[in-house]
Design a protein around this motif. Sequence first.
Motif, PDB file in Angstrom:
ATOM      1  N   GLN A  74     -54.240  -5.464   3.935  1.00 48.50           N
ATOM      2  CA  GLN A  74     -53.366  -6.310   4.743  1.00 48.50           C
ATOM      3  C   GLN A  74     -52.015  -5.629   4.918  1.00 48.50           C
ATOM      4  O   GLN A  74     -51.408  -5.166   3.949  1.00 48.50           O
ATOM      5  N   ARG A  75     -51.577  -5.572   6.151  1.00 47.59           N
ATOM      6  CA  ARG A  75     -50.254  -5.023   6.448  1.00 47.59           C
ATOM      7  C   ARG A  75     -49.275  -6.171   6.649  1.00 47.59           C
ATOM      8  O   ARG A  75     -49.557  -7.109   7.395  1.00 47.59           O
ATOM      9  N   ILE A  76     -48.136  -6.111   5.951  1.00 48.45           N
ATOM     10  CA  ILE A  76     -47.091  -7.125   6.103  1.00 48.45           C
ATOM     11  C   ILE A  76     -45.845  -6.415   6.633  1.00 48.45           C
ATOM     12  O   ILE A  76     -45.322  -5.507   5.985  1.00 48.45           O
ATOM     13  N   GLN A  77     -45.400  -6.809   7.804  1.00 49.48           N
ATOM     14  CA  GLN A  77     -44.191  -6.226   8.376  1.00 49.48           C
ATOM     15  C   GLN A  77     -42.976  -7.000   7.878  1.00 49.48           C
ATOM     16  O   GLN A  77     -42.821  -8.184   8.184  1.00 49.48           O
ATOM     17  N   PHE A  78     -42.139  -6.354   7.101  1.00 50.36           N
ATOM     18  CA  PHE A  78     -40.961  -7.019   6.549  1.00 50.36           C
ATOM     19  C   PHE A  78     -39.837  -7.032   7.588  1.00 50.36           C
ATOM     20  O   PHE A  78     -39.497  -5.995   8.160  1.00 50.36           O
ATOM     21  N   THR A  79     -39.291  -8.211   7.812  1.00 48.39           N
ATOM     22  CA  THR A  79     -38.202  -8.406   8.766  1.00 48.39           C
ATOM     23  C   THR A  79     -37.147  -9.317   8.132  1.00 48.39           C
ATOM     24  O   THR A  79     -37.425 -10.015   7.150  1.00 48.39           O
ATOM     25  N   PRO A  80     -35.922  -9.335   8.668  1.00 48.24           N
ATOM     26  CA  PRO A  80     -34.859 -10.156   8.060  1.00 48.24           C
ATOM     27  C   PRO A  80     -35.166 -11.647   8.031  1.00 48.24           C
ATOM     28  O   PRO A  80     -34.616 -12.373   7.191  1.00 48.24           O
ATOM     29  N   LEU A  82     -38.205 -13.011   7.486  1.00 48.73           N
ATOM     30  CA  LEU A  82     -39.424 -13.292   6.730  1.00 48.73           C
ATOM     31  C   LEU A  82     -39.112 -14.216   5.548  1.00 48.73           C
ATOM     32  O   LEU A  82     -38.051 -14.119   4.928  1.00 48.73           O
ATOM     33  N   LEU A  83     -40.041 -15.119   5.240  1.00 50.43           N
ATOM     34  CA  LEU A  83     -39.879 -16.045   4.120  1.00 50.43           C
ATOM     35  C   LEU A  83     -40.903 -15.736   3.023  1.00 50.43           C
ATOM     36  O   LEU A  83     -41.978 -15.189   3.322  1.00 50.43           O
ATOM     37  N   ILE A 111     -55.350  -3.936  -1.066  1.00 53.21           N
ATOM     38  CA  ILE A 111     -54.282  -2.981  -0.766  1.00 53.21           C
ATOM     39  C   ILE A 111     -53.313  -3.639   0.198  1.00 53.21           C
ATOM     40  O   ILE A 111     -53.690  -4.077   1.286  1.00 53.21           O
ATOM     41  N   ILE A 112     -52.054  -3.723  -0.222  1.00 52.04           N
ATOM     42  CA  ILE A 112     -51.019  -4.361   0.586  1.00 52.04           C
ATOM     43  C   ILE A 112     -50.056  -3.291   1.087  1.00 52.04           C
ATOM     44  O   ILE A 112     -49.489  -2.537   0.299  1.00 52.04           O
ATOM     45  N   LEU A 113     -49.904  -3.210   2.404  1.00 50.28           N
ATOM     46  CA  LEU A 113     -48.906  -2.334   2.991  1.00 50.28           C
ATOM     47  C   LEU A 113     -47.671  -3.166   3.284  1.00 50.28           C
ATOM     48  O   LEU A 113     -47.664  -3.998   4.201  1.00 50.28           O
ATOM     49  N   ALA A 114     -46.633  -2.992   2.479  1.00 51.70           N
ATOM     50  CA  ALA A 114     -45.356  -3.678   2.696  1.00 51.70           C
ATOM     51  C   ALA A 114     -44.499  -2.763   3.556  1.00 51.70           C
ATOM     52  O   ALA A 114     -43.760  -1.923   3.043  1.00 51.70           O
ATOM     53  N   ASP A 115     -44.626  -2.923   4.863  1.00 52.40           N
ATOM     54  CA  ASP A 115     -43.997  -1.985   5.798  1.00 52.40           C
ATOM     55  C   ASP A 115     -42.511  -2.283   5.964  1.00 52.40           C
ATOM     56  O   ASP A 115     -42.118  -3.428   6.220  1.00 52.40           O
ATOM     57  N   GLU A 116     -41.698  -1.236   5.782  1.00 50.64           N
ATOM     58  CA  GLU A 116     -40.246  -1.337   5.864  1.00 50.64           C
ATOM     59  C   GLU A 116     -39.730  -2.452   4.951  1.00 50.64           C
ATOM     60  O   GLU A 116     -39.030  -3.373   5.373  1.00 50.64           O
ATOM     61  N   ILE A 117     -40.089  -2.342   3.675  1.00 54.28           N
ATOM     62  CA  ILE A 117     -39.795  -3.398   2.707  1.00 54.28           C
ATOM     63  C   ILE A 117     -38.308  -3.676   2.588  1.00 54.28           C
ATOM     64  O   ILE A 117     -37.896  -4.798   2.285  1.00 54.28           O
ATOM     65  N   ASN A 118     -37.474  -2.681   2.848  1.00 55.42           N
ATOM     66  CA  ASN A 118     -36.030  -2.912   2.710  1.00 55.42           C
ATOM     67  C   ASN A 118     -35.395  -3.482   3.979  1.00 55.42           C
ATOM     68  O   ASN A 118     -34.183  -3.522   4.104  1.00 55.42           O
ATOM     69  N   ALA A 120     -36.147  -6.631   4.678  1.00 53.25           N
ATOM     70  CA  ALA A 120     -36.097  -8.049   4.317  1.00 53.25           C
ATOM     71  C   ALA A 120     -35.089  -8.256   3.188  1.00 53.25           C
ATOM     72  O   ALA A 120     -34.896  -7.371   2.353  1.00 53.25           O
ATOM     73  N   PRO A 121     -34.449  -9.439   3.126  1.00 51.48           N
ATOM     74  CA  PRO A 121     -33.464  -9.704   2.057  1.00 51.48           C
ATOM     75  C   PRO A 121     -34.124  -9.821   0.691  1.00 51.48           C
ATOM     76  O   PRO A 121     -35.345  -9.937   0.571  1.00 51.48           O
ATOM     77  N   ALA A 122     -33.289  -9.843  -0.348  1.00 55.66           N
ATOM     78  CA  ALA A 122     -33.763  -9.799  -1.733  1.00 55.66           C
ATOM     79  C   ALA A 122     -34.686 -10.962  -2.080  1.00 55.66           C
ATOM     80  O   ALA A 122     -35.619 -10.806  -2.879  1.00 55.66           O
ATOM     81  N   LYS A 123     -34.463 -12.126  -1.493  1.00 61.50           N
ATOM     82  CA  LYS A 123     -35.287 -13.299  -1.805  1.00 61.50           C
ATOM     83  C   LYS A 123     -36.754 -13.028  -1.480  1.00 61.50           C
ATOM     84  O   LYS A 123     -37.659 -13.433  -2.216  1.00 61.50           O
TER      85      LYS A 123
END
Length: 326
Positions: A74-80, A82-83, A111-118, A120-123
């Motif tokens: 699963q690919r998860i696209q991290f964005t500002p 995201l919850l 397998i988790i692809l956390a794309d551009e993990i930084n 998204a905010p710390a929460k």
Amino acid sequence: MEIQEITQEVEKQNVVIRQVMAEVEKVIVGQKDLLERLMVGLLCDGHLLLEGLPGLAKTTAIRTLAAAIDVGFQRIQFTPDLLPADILGTQIFRPDTGQFVIRKGPIFNNIILADEINRAPAKVQSALLEAMSERQITLAGKCFELEKPFMVLATQNPIEQEGTYPLPEAQVDRFMLKINVTYPTEAQEKEIMNRVRQGVTENVCSAVSSQSIDEAKKAVQAVHMEEKITDYIISLVRATRDPAAYGLDSQNLIRYGASPRASIYLGAAARAHAFINGRAYVIPQDVKAMAPDVLRHRIMVSYEAEAEGIDSDQLIKTLLERIEVP
């Protein structure tokens, strides 16, 4: 188990990893170190953090690795915006039954692809902590075990890029390796253009099953490590906390050193590196090869070091040069 038996098992199971690497190399040109470290993470159940500028095939490498193994991806696209619920899942009300039910999120895959993990905010980043450390998720007061294997492969752009958030230190420490991805050579870039034009990048197939990977993991755990190699690993890690005790003059350059996770992961990574290279025993070169990727995100340099332009990679290089090799 005798060393001859370990050698036979390593030779047998090494074929599995070679099959996976062959499939990934259909898509990824060059980047031998990156591919090796992806295999190390797979064999050690470790989470990996890939850092590099956009367009360097970080996402492609992870997606191709997942395609080469018969497991959930699963690919998860991290964005500002995201919850945490977008990753973990949430509780929803079913009017037809009058009950609340759990809807699991995308984290419930192998397998988790956390794309551009930084991005998204710390929460949101912290929502991954329990999954990465305990391999379980707590939703609505209930614990859900994650399937094995479970790996988080995260990509991030350099912190100095606009619109990024530094990862919490507690989360960074849970990544087994931090891999720096660099530009390809001129010849490699030409080959990349040719492969994309020919459509070769779409021909990846599932080379091995998760059961085959499990067997390879058992062979890695059986790889022999002499006590003097273990002592060498401990010396390297402890030297990041107290450089003066090991005759190093970098005391003022390190704000804090590596945690005990570094010793655990460096030992596991050295075994996996030996396995990938077809050996049933660990040599100091295995430790030296993996030390930068295990340690670079666990050493916090001081303001004095930053002022002098010294980063953690330079400090690790000094450690490897000065600490006595067994």
